[in-house]
Design an enzyme around this catalytic site. Structure first.
Site, PDB file in Angstrom:
ATOM      1  N   TYR A 240      -6.784   2.093   2.954  1.00 57.86           N
ATOM      2  CA  TYR A 240      -6.573   1.529   1.622  1.00 57.86           C
ATOM      3  C   TYR A 240      -7.779   0.726   1.154  1.00 57.86           C
ATOM      4  O   TYR A 240      -8.403   0.011   1.943  1.00 57.86           O
ATOM      5  CB  TYR A 240      -5.330   0.619   1.592  1.00 57.86           C
ATOM      6  CG  TYR A 240      -5.152  -0.041   0.230  1.00 57.86           C
ATOM      7  CD1 TYR A 240      -4.511   0.626  -0.811  1.00 57.86           C
ATOM      8  CD2 TYR A 240      -5.688  -1.310  -0.034  1.00 57.86           C
ATOM      9  CE1 TYR A 240      -4.389   0.052  -2.067  1.00 57.86           C
ATOM     10  CE2 TYR A 240      -5.566  -1.889  -1.283  1.00 57.86           C
ATOM     11  CZ  TYR A 240      -4.914  -1.204  -2.293  1.00 57.86           C
ATOM     12  OH  TYR A 240      -4.795  -1.769  -3.534  1.00 57.86           O
TER      13      TYR A 240
ATOM     14  N   GLU B 203      -7.012  17.904 -36.192  1.00 53.01           N
ATOM     15  CA  GLU B 203      -8.328  17.480 -35.694  1.00 53.01           C
ATOM     16  C   GLU B 203      -8.171  16.449 -34.577  1.00 53.01           C
ATOM     17  O   GLU B 203      -8.901  16.460 -33.583  1.00 53.01           O
ATOM     18  CB  GLU B 203      -9.161  16.914 -36.842  1.00 53.01           C
ATOM     19  CG  GLU B 203      -9.592  18.005 -37.807  1.00 53.01           C
ATOM     20  CD  GLU B 203     -10.216  17.453 -39.094  1.00 53.01           C
ATOM     21  OE1 GLU B 203     -10.999  18.176 -39.698  1.00 53.01           O
ATOM     22  OE2 GLU B 203      -9.906  16.313 -39.482  1.00 53.01           O
TER      23      GLU B 203
ATOM     24  N   SER C 236      -8.287  12.197 -49.086  1.00 55.13           N
ATOM     25  CA  SER C 236      -9.599  11.562 -48.993  1.00 55.13           C
ATOM     26  C   SER C 236      -9.610  10.359 -49.920  1.00 55.13           C
ATOM     27  O   SER C 236      -8.950  10.364 -50.965  1.00 55.13           O
ATOM     28  CB  SER C 236     -10.665  12.570 -49.403  1.00 55.13           C
ATOM     29  OG  SER C 236     -11.807  11.897 -49.879  1.00 55.13           O
TER      30      SER C 236
ATOM     31  N   GLN D 276      -6.392   1.079  -6.947  1.00 51.18           N
ATOM     32  CA  GLN D 276      -5.590   0.550  -8.057  1.00 51.18           C
ATOM     33  C   GLN D 276      -6.070   1.115  -9.401  1.00 51.18           C
ATOM     34  O   GLN D 276      -5.288   1.312 -10.316  1.00 51.18           O
ATOM     35  CB  GLN D 276      -5.707  -0.981  -8.052  1.00 51.18           C
ATOM     36  CG  GLN D 276      -5.013  -1.688  -9.186  1.00 51.18           C
ATOM     37  CD  GLN D 276      -5.085  -3.202  -8.993  1.00 51.18           C
ATOM     38  OE1 GLN D 276      -4.515  -3.731  -8.063  1.00 51.18           O
ATOM     39  NE2 GLN D 276      -5.792  -3.892  -9.851  1.00 51.18           N
TER      40      GLN D 276
ATOM     41  N   LYS E 219      -4.514   4.202 -11.469  1.00 51.23           N
ATOM     42  CA  LYS E 219      -3.264   4.162 -12.234  1.00 51.23           C
ATOM     43  C   LYS E 219      -3.477   4.364 -13.725  1.00 51.23           C
ATOM     44  O   LYS E 219      -2.746   5.095 -14.373  1.00 51.23           O
ATOM     45  CB  LYS E 219      -2.624   2.786 -12.021  1.00 51.23           C
ATOM     46  CG  LYS E 219      -1.310   2.834 -11.321  1.00 51.23           C
ATOM     47  CD  LYS E 219      -0.739   1.437 -11.226  1.00 51.23           C
ATOM     48  CE  LYS E 219      -0.808   0.929  -9.801  1.00 51.23           C
ATOM     49  NZ  LYS E 219      -0.323  -0.459  -9.696  1.00 51.23           N
TER      50      LYS E 219
ATOM     51  N   LYS F  23      -8.413  16.556 -52.051  1.00 51.65           N
ATOM     52  CA  LYS F  23      -8.392  16.897 -50.629  1.00 51.65           C
ATOM     53  C   LYS F  23      -7.015  16.830 -49.972  1.00 51.65           C
ATOM     54  O   LYS F  23      -6.204  15.962 -50.261  1.00 51.65           O
ATOM     55  CB  LYS F  23      -9.343  15.973 -49.855  1.00 51.65           C
ATOM     56  CG  LYS F  23     -10.806  16.186 -50.144  1.00 51.65           C
ATOM     57  CD  LYS F  23     -11.305  17.583 -49.759  1.00 51.65           C
ATOM     58  CE  LYS F  23     -11.319  17.818 -48.281  1.00 51.65           C
ATOM     59  NZ  LYS F  23     -12.559  17.535 -47.618  1.00 51.65           N
TER      60      LYS F  23
ATOM     61  N   ASN G  38       0.814  -1.220   0.000  1.00 48.16           N
ATOM     62  CA  ASN G  38       0.000   0.000   0.000  1.00 48.16           C
ATOM     63  C   ASN G  38       0.849   1.272   0.000  1.00 48.16           C
ATOM     64  O   ASN G  38       0.509   2.244  -0.655  1.00 48.16           O
ATOM     65  CB  ASN G  38      -0.936   0.021   1.218  1.00 48.16           C
ATOM     66  CG  ASN G  38      -1.972  -1.094   1.171  1.00 48.16           C
ATOM     67  OD1 ASN G  38      -2.026  -1.843   0.202  1.00 48.16           O
ATOM     68  ND2 ASN G  38      -2.782  -1.213   2.214  1.00 48.16           N
TER      69      ASN G  38
ATOM     70  N   THR H 285     -13.115  38.056 -32.321  1.00 44.15           N
ATOM     71  CA  THR H 285     -13.914  37.716 -31.140  1.00 44.15           C
ATOM     72  C   THR H 285     -15.212  37.165 -31.697  1.00 44.15           C
ATOM     73  O   THR H 285     -15.671  37.626 -32.753  1.00 44.15           O
ATOM     74  CB  THR H 285     -14.196  38.937 -30.223  1.00 44.15           C
ATOM     75  OG1 THR H 285     -15.095  39.819 -30.893  1.00 44.15           O
ATOM     76  CG2 THR H 285     -12.929  39.684 -29.841  1.00 44.15           C
ATOM     77  N   HIS H 286     -15.795  36.202 -31.051  1.00 42.80           N
ATOM     78  CA  HIS H 286     -17.000  35.522 -31.550  1.00 42.80           C
ATOM     79  C   HIS H 286     -16.778  34.968 -32.961  1.00 42.80           C
ATOM     80  O   HIS H 286     -17.706  34.860 -33.745  1.00 42.80           O
ATOM     81  CB  HIS H 286     -18.206  36.470 -31.594  1.00 42.80           C
ATOM     82  CG  HIS H 286     -18.425  37.239 -30.337  1.00 42.80           C
ATOM     83  ND1 HIS H 286     -19.263  36.819 -29.329  1.00 42.80           N
ATOM     84  CD2 HIS H 286     -17.875  38.412 -29.910  1.00 42.80           C
ATOM     85  CE1 HIS H 286     -19.249  37.717 -28.344  1.00 42.80           C
ATOM     86  NE2 HIS H 286     -18.405  38.679 -28.667  1.00 42.80           N
TER      87      HIS H 286
ATOM     88  N   ASN I 272      -6.392  17.136 -45.986  1.00 40.37           N
ATOM     89  CA  ASN I 272      -7.126  17.345 -44.735  1.00 40.37           C
ATOM     90  C   ASN I 272      -6.193  17.522 -43.540  1.00 40.37           C
ATOM     91  O   ASN I 272      -5.144  16.888 -43.464  1.00 40.37           O
ATOM     92  CB  ASN I 272      -8.055  16.154 -44.487  1.00 40.37           C
ATOM     93  CG  ASN I 272      -9.123  16.050 -45.551  1.00 40.37           C
ATOM     94  OD1 ASN I 272      -9.600  17.064 -46.052  1.00 40.37           O
ATOM     95  ND2 ASN I 272      -9.477  14.833 -45.913  1.00 40.37           N
TER      96      ASN I 272
END
Ligand code: ARG
Length: 398
Positions: free
Chosen positions: A318, A291, A278, A323, A326, A284, A109, A154-155, A286
């Site tokens: 404990y 992404e 593609s 466990q 992890k 294409k 432990n 912005t936006h 890409n």
């Protein structure tokens, strides 16, 4: 042989379930458990519980076990349960009697807590260093694109004039901040749990835990012993939270690059080596890599949720539940490291298109500047200047 084997029958399916993937994940902990075991043996010797010869044999044996593991000469098997058992069994196999003396005053432990903390300290340092490299690559991008303008948004609407340098240096600065955050996130991993044993200390043994604290480079001995198990998952959560913030910045950077590389924006040209085609549309190119960086940038966040959920509402002491922390810990750090590595590879290849970026710098971006000019040159109040410029733009049908 399981460390807790008392010669009673066991059920293989149940044992296999309890081990889960721990035997695989623990491969990352082997060098740390070995370091901690060497420190523990040294402490036992200094406290009078181990002879100098035995301590020497243990240290030597453990070092060799570590080397042979690094050389791929052995692996942890499901029958071993975990790295702690695998290492101790090997030690007894190789050095005999002395090996059986190493587990005095400790438990798996506190061993697992210790190994995980040593692992976290290294993992955060490596990640911070690699993050700083990405930050410098962005600074270089800023320098080599110094005079390329860029609309500021912005936006996702054109807002004010900006530049490639400002854009890139913003991310560079935040990545540096993320690297600082990763280093600060080591705080909880700097407390030494070793010697708290199962969670209630080593009974009547007079052990000096400060010896392993010093030996293993911890900042303090975690006290009282009951705090150690309560703290499992917290150093992990803090590390993964810091990784989440880093991953989020990388995801946002990737998101900008996806947008900037569309035909509509056309600010960025992605080198062909970083794009994928593609199967149906021959033209294409890409930005799959960005992404995927964007998509995977949420992984540390979901792992953080898992870590927090496992420990929430658990009673003290404990539990085997622990466990399960992890995997999200190691997964979050591994995925974040991948994101950092792939961005470090991609950024030097990114070229901004000066012509397209310059074409995008329309009048609207300078509206605020124009209002400020009226304030400075004609002494107008900002509110009046704002209205005047707003009318100019309205008349133009914008
Ligand atoms: N693999 C275990 C863990 O990660 C090690 C500790 C096992 N202790 C126990 N009492 N079963 O928690």
């Amino acid at each position: 042989m399981r460390l807790w084997d008392k010669g009673e029958p066991t059920d293989d399916l149940i044992l296999r379930f309890c081990v889960g993937d721990d035997y695989l994940l623990d491969a990352a902990l082997v060098p740390y458990d070995i370091r901690a075991s060497i420190a523990h043996a040294r402490m036992l010797h200094e406290c009078g519980y181990l002879t100098a010869e035995d301590e020497h044999a243990i240290r030597d044996g453990l070092s060799k076990i570590g080397e042979s593991f690094a050389n791929g000469e052995w692996q942890i098997t499901p029958a071993d349960e975990d790295c702690h058992t695998a290492i101790e069994n090997r030690l007894v196999e190789q050095i005999g009697e002395a090996g059986k003396r190493v587990h005095l005053g400790r438990s798996r432990n506190d061993q697992v807590l210790t190994a995980v903390r040593l692992w976290i300290r290294d993992a955060l340092d490596f990640l911070a260093k690699d993050t700083e490299s990405v930050a410098s690559l962005l600074d270089e991008l800023a320098s080599r694109s110094a005079d390329i303008p860029l609309p500021g948004y912005t936006h996702q609407q054109r807002a004010m004039p900006s530049s490639v340098a400002l854009w890139a240096r913003g991310f560079a600065s935040e990545l540096q901040d993320d690297a600082d955050g990763l280093r600060l996130a080591k705080r909880r991993a700097q407390k030494n749990p070793l010697g708290s044993a199962a969670g209630y200390g080593p009974a009547q043994l007079a052990l000096n835990r400060d010896i392993t604290t010093k030996e293993l480079g911890f900042e303090e001995t975690q006290m009282p012993v009951t705090a150690a198990q309560l703290s499992r998952g917290k150093a992990e959560a803090e590390a993964v939270f810091a990784a989440s913030l880093l991953a989020q910045d990388l995801g946002r950077l990737a998101s900008d690059l996806c947008l900037f590389s569309t035909a509509e924006f056309g600010f960025v040209r992605l080198p062909s080596a970083f794009t994928t085609g593609s199967s149906i549309m021959p033209q294409k190119r890409n930005p799959d890599v960005f992404e995927l960086v964007r998509a995977k940038s949420v992984v540390p966040q979901t792992d953080l949720q898992a870590i927090l959920a496992i420990t929430s509402k658990m009673t003290s002491g404990y539990h085997r539940d622990l466990q399960e922390i992890k995997r999200p810990l190691m997964n979050a750090i591994a995925v974040t490291r991948d994101l950092v590595t792939v961005m470090a590879r991609a950024i030097p290849g990114i070229e901004f298109d000066r012509t397209r970026a310059t074409e995008a710098m329309d009048d609207s971006l300078f509206a605020t500047q124009r209002a400020y000019q009226l304030v400075v040159e004609r002494g107008m109040s900002f509110r009046d200047a704002y209205r005047m410029v707003a009318e100019e733009f309205r008349d133009r049908g914008r």
